[in-house]
Scaffold this active site. Structure first.
Site, mmCIF file in Angstrom:
data_model
loop_
_atom_site.group_PDB
_atom_site.id
_atom_site.type_symbol
_atom_site.label_atom_id
_atom_site.label_comp_id
_atom_site.label_asym_id
_atom_site.label_seq_id
_atom_site.Cartn_x
_atom_site.Cartn_y
_atom_site.Cartn_z
ATOM 1 N N LYS A 1 0.848 -1.203 0.000
ATOM 2 C CA LYS A 1 0.000 0.000 0.000
ATOM 3 C C LYS A 1 0.875 1.241 0.000
ATOM 4 C CE LYS A 1 -1.620 2.761 2.999
ATOM 5 N NZ LYS A 1 -1.558 4.012 2.198
ATOM 6 N N GLU B 1 11.406 15.568 14.027
ATOM 7 C CA GLU B 1 11.628 15.415 12.598
ATOM 8 C C GLU B 1 10.755 16.414 11.833
ATOM 9 O OE1 GLU B 1 10.183 11.754 10.761
ATOM 10 O OE2 GLU B 1 12.206 11.575 9.955
ATOM 11 N N GLU C 1 10.667 0.799 9.670
ATOM 12 C CA GLU C 1 11.711 1.793 9.360
ATOM 13 C C GLU C 1 11.050 3.143 9.598
ATOM 14 O OE1 GLU C 1 14.737 0.968 8.405
ATOM 15 O OE2 GLU C 1 14.489 -1.117 7.791
HETATM 16 P P1 NAD Z 1 3.140 8.185 7.615
HETATM 17 O O1 NAD Z 1 3.606 7.399 8.764
HETATM 18 O O2 NAD Z 1 2.098 9.198 7.830
HETATM 19 O O3 NAD Z 1 2.585 7.243 6.471
HETATM 20 C C1 NAD Z 1 3.316 6.150 5.985
HETATM 21 C C2 NAD Z 1 2.357 5.159 5.370
HETATM 22 O O4 NAD Z 1 1.527 4.622 6.397
HETATM 23 C C3 NAD Z 1 1.413 5.736 4.325
HETATM 24 O O5 NAD Z 1 1.231 4.795 3.293
HETATM 25 C C4 NAD Z 1 0.131 5.917 5.117
HETATM 26 O O6 NAD Z 1 -1.025 5.897 4.312
HETATM 27 C C5 NAD Z 1 0.171 4.717 6.026
HETATM 28 N N1 NAD Z 1 -0.621 4.842 7.253
HETATM 29 C C6 NAD Z 1 -0.962 5.981 7.913
HETATM 30 N N2 NAD Z 1 -1.710 5.681 9.002
HETATM 31 C C7 NAD Z 1 -1.844 4.330 9.026
HETATM 32 C C8 NAD Z 1 -2.491 3.428 9.914
HETATM 33 N N3 NAD Z 1 -3.163 3.850 10.991
HETATM 34 N N4 NAD Z 1 -2.424 2.101 9.648
HETATM 35 C C9 NAD Z 1 -1.730 1.654 8.574
HETATM 36 N N5 NAD Z 1 -1.108 2.464 7.700
HETATM 37 C C10 NAD Z 1 -1.153 3.795 7.915
HETATM 38 O O7 NAD Z 1 4.466 8.799 7.006
HETATM 39 P P2 NAD Z 1 4.629 9.702 5.714
HETATM 40 O O8 NAD Z 1 4.143 11.057 6.109
HETATM 41 O O9 NAD Z 1 4.062 9.061 4.513
HETATM 42 O O10 NAD Z 1 6.219 9.653 5.507
HETATM 43 C C11 NAD Z 1 7.104 10.416 6.242
HETATM 44 C C12 NAD Z 1 7.663 9.636 7.402
HETATM 45 O O11 NAD Z 1 8.271 8.417 6.989
HETATM 46 C C13 NAD Z 1 8.737 10.379 8.113
HETATM 47 O O12 NAD Z 1 8.517 10.347 9.499
HETATM 48 C C14 NAD Z 1 10.019 9.624 7.774
HETATM 49 O O13 NAD Z 1 11.041 9.690 8.699
HETATM 50 C C15 NAD Z 1 9.539 8.261 7.600
HETATM 51 N N6 NAD Z 1 10.434 7.514 6.707
HETATM 52 C C16 NAD Z 1 11.286 6.607 7.245
HETATM 53 C C17 NAD Z 1 12.139 5.887 6.436
HETATM 54 C C18 NAD Z 1 13.075 4.879 7.008
HETATM 55 O O14 NAD Z 1 13.612 4.071 6.282
HETATM 56 N N7 NAD Z 1 13.310 4.847 8.287
HETATM 57 C C19 NAD Z 1 12.104 6.066 5.063
HETATM 58 C C20 NAD Z 1 11.228 6.993 4.544
HETATM 59 C C21 NAD Z 1 10.390 7.698 5.388
#
Ligand code: NAD
Ligand code: MN
Length: 518
Positions: free
Chosen positions: A177, A387, A252
């Protein structure tokens, strides 16, 4: 808006069960440019069912590693053949500069599929095997089952490859997803997997919200493992939901990584490096070096030069090859970045450069922000702890290595970091004390699908890439083949209802090797 992107479910390109669609926005213009089938919980269920069926009844998990490897190599080739179109799609959907999409994203996708093809081909070659006194013991890797991959918006096509390649290389099936801001290239990779001949149901892609589709997948009893990349906050929720049937989880999560500049460094080299560390993809990078720790004796000239070069960065539309930075992914994220600069000001930080939305001629609706450097920052401030996920660098001077290490580790996160120095042994001593999953010395952002990537502390659980990452997608089974004769003779203390022999055999000599336990 000629084309509607469809979901990939059980070998079919599918519309959503509800018939609904949503627009994907081009952040360079702020305008919708593609229509996408909008999955809901019903589509999540169908996709999980398809993946379950493909795992329980399909050929994929039982195929030879070499055969799976051939299929992954085919996907890599198809990505290569379609690289221009995929790069442009990523640029439009996610705001990756076209230079970055072509120069970094596509290459990483191809090498990820190739490296996991290699690992799949090795299959069980490297599983431990031993002939012990009285038994032959071996371990065997097996797939886990149905995996769910949930990915963020910052590196959509790379994250799709990072989840799909190891999962299917190991013989699992997967439902992926993508984030709603950036679903297109993941849907395309799913389609290419079908075209490459990967059996139906092995790779499924559902584009929809985290609340509806994400939660349904993570809570599903049909799913065995969740691999999530995203924020720490959502990672916590994933762990909760995954606990229902004890799904394996790799997470991650976020980061607030330190880029540490020691005073013996070549300034020219390190200024460029520090800028690359933080402003690569506008700082929308989990491992970005968003805290610049500079040794005090060189801090003034270093920061002056860095600020000057930050001002020369060209912010512009993603598709323009002259743009060094594209837009921020969305209006909401742009507002978050802006809000954090305001928080920094209130906390007493000085805006050394940037701090405002960037104006890009002819692209008034786009989501642009100036590369921003904040001085006069203390480690305890929110802009140094939280962050931001945007082009905002905070600068903190330090006296000596011990203080640099202390500040670098003053974080709930532990994803990555960098050390810049003219002396490798000095840099290594610092790097080894940083509590993070990756430290780069005299470079930044170098990720290699052969080496582990992941976080300490609240930056996550588990690793991606290489053997380490591959094992997160495999169960390991120990098989004990006894060569020592009847059980009764070997476990004389085990005196149950079995008819005794006339003369019970005396306890044998201490047997080396395995003991009953557990
Ligand atoms: P997010 O956590 O809001 O969303 C990530 C994914 O999770 C999206 O596909 C979202 O639709 C889904 N999601 C949201 N709520 C959910 C729930 N309750 N249940 C299941 N899935 C859900 O993050 P974002 O805003 O898309 O991305 C930015 C974040 O990702 C930053 O905090 C960044 O540090 C992190 N990130 C980490 C890495 C890593 O390798 N550590 C890599 C890239 C991004
Ligand atoms: Mn988009």
């Amino acid at each position: 808006m000629s084309h509607t992107y469809r979901l990939v479910v059980g070998g079919e390109l599918a519309t959503a069960a509800s018939g609904e669609t949503f627009d994907s926005i081009d952040p360079s213009t702020g305008e919708p440019f593609a229509t996408v089938a909008k999955a809901g919980s019903e589509d999540a269920r169908k996709a999980a069912e398809a993946a379950r069926k493909a795992f329980d009844e399909g050929p994929w998990p039982g195929m030879k590693g070499r055969e799976r490897a051939a299929a992954l190599l085919k996907v890599a080739d198809m990505v290569k053949q379609n690289s221009a179109a995929l790069a442009e799609l990523e640029a439009r959907d996610a705001g990756h500069t076209i230079r970055m999409a072509k120069g970094a994203d596509i290459g990483m996708v191809i090498s990820t599929f190739r490296v996991f093809a290699e690992l799949a081909a090795k299959e069980n070659d490297e599983a431990p095997l031993a002939r012990n006194p009285g038994s032959m013991n071996y371990a065997r890797y097996e797939p886990i089952g149905v995996c769910v991959g949930i990915t963020p918006w910052n590196f959509p096509i790379q994250m799709a490859a990072w989840k799909i390649a190891p999962a299917i290389a190991a013989g699992n099936t997967i439902v992926i997803k993508p984030a709603t801001y950036t679903p297109l290239t993941t849907l395309e990779i799913g389609r290419l997997c079908l075209e490459a001949g990967i059996p139906e149901g092995v790779v499924n892609v559902v584009a929809g919200s985290g609340a509806a589709v994400g939660e349904a997948l993570v809570a599903s009893p049909m799913v065995d493992k969740v691999a999530f990349t995203g924020s720490t906050e959502v990672g916590r929720r994933i762990m909760e939901l995954a606990s229902s049937n004890i799904k394996k989880c790799t997470l991650e999560l976020g980061g607030k990584s330190a880029s540490i500049v020691l005073d013996d460094v070549d300034m020219d080299y390190a200024v460029d490096g520090a800028l690359w560390g933080v402003f690569f993809h506008n700082g929308q990078v989990c491992s970005a070096g968003t805290r610049l720790l500079v040794q005090r004796s060189i801090a003034d000239p270093f920061v002056a030069e860095l600020t000057k070069r930050a001002e020369a960065i060209r912010v512009g539309p993603a598709l323009d090859p002259a743009s060094d930075e594209g837009p921020i992914v969305s209006e909401t994220q742009l507002e978050t970045v802006e809000r954090y600069v305001g928080i920094g000001r209130e906390e007493g930080a000085d805006v050394l450069t940037g701090g405002e939305r960037a104006v890009v001629e002819g692209h008034d609706g786009g989501f642009y922000f100036q590369p921003t450097v904040l001085g006069n920052v203390k480690s305890g401030m929110r802009v140094s702890q939280e962050e931001i996920f945007g082009p905002v660098l905070v600068i903190i001077p330090f006296e000596d290595e011990a203080e640099a290490v202390r500040i670098a580790n003053d974080s709930v996160y532990g994803l990555a970091g960098g050390v810049w120095s003219g002396d490798n042994s000095r840099a290594i001593k610092v790097a080894e004390q940083i509590r993070t999953g990756t430290v780069w010395i005299n470079d930044y952002h170098m990720i290699n699908p052969r080496y582990p990537f992941g976080g300490y502390k609240q930056s996550g659980i588990g690793r991606e890439h290489g053997e380490f990452g591959f094992n997160e997608y495999r169960e390991i089974k120990h098989i004990h083949v006894d060569l020592g004769g009847p059980s009764r003779a070997r476990h004389p203390w085990w005196d149950l209802t079995v008819p005794k022999r006339e003369k019970p055999s005396p306890p044998g000599p201490e047997r080396p090797g395995s003991k009953p336990s557990g």
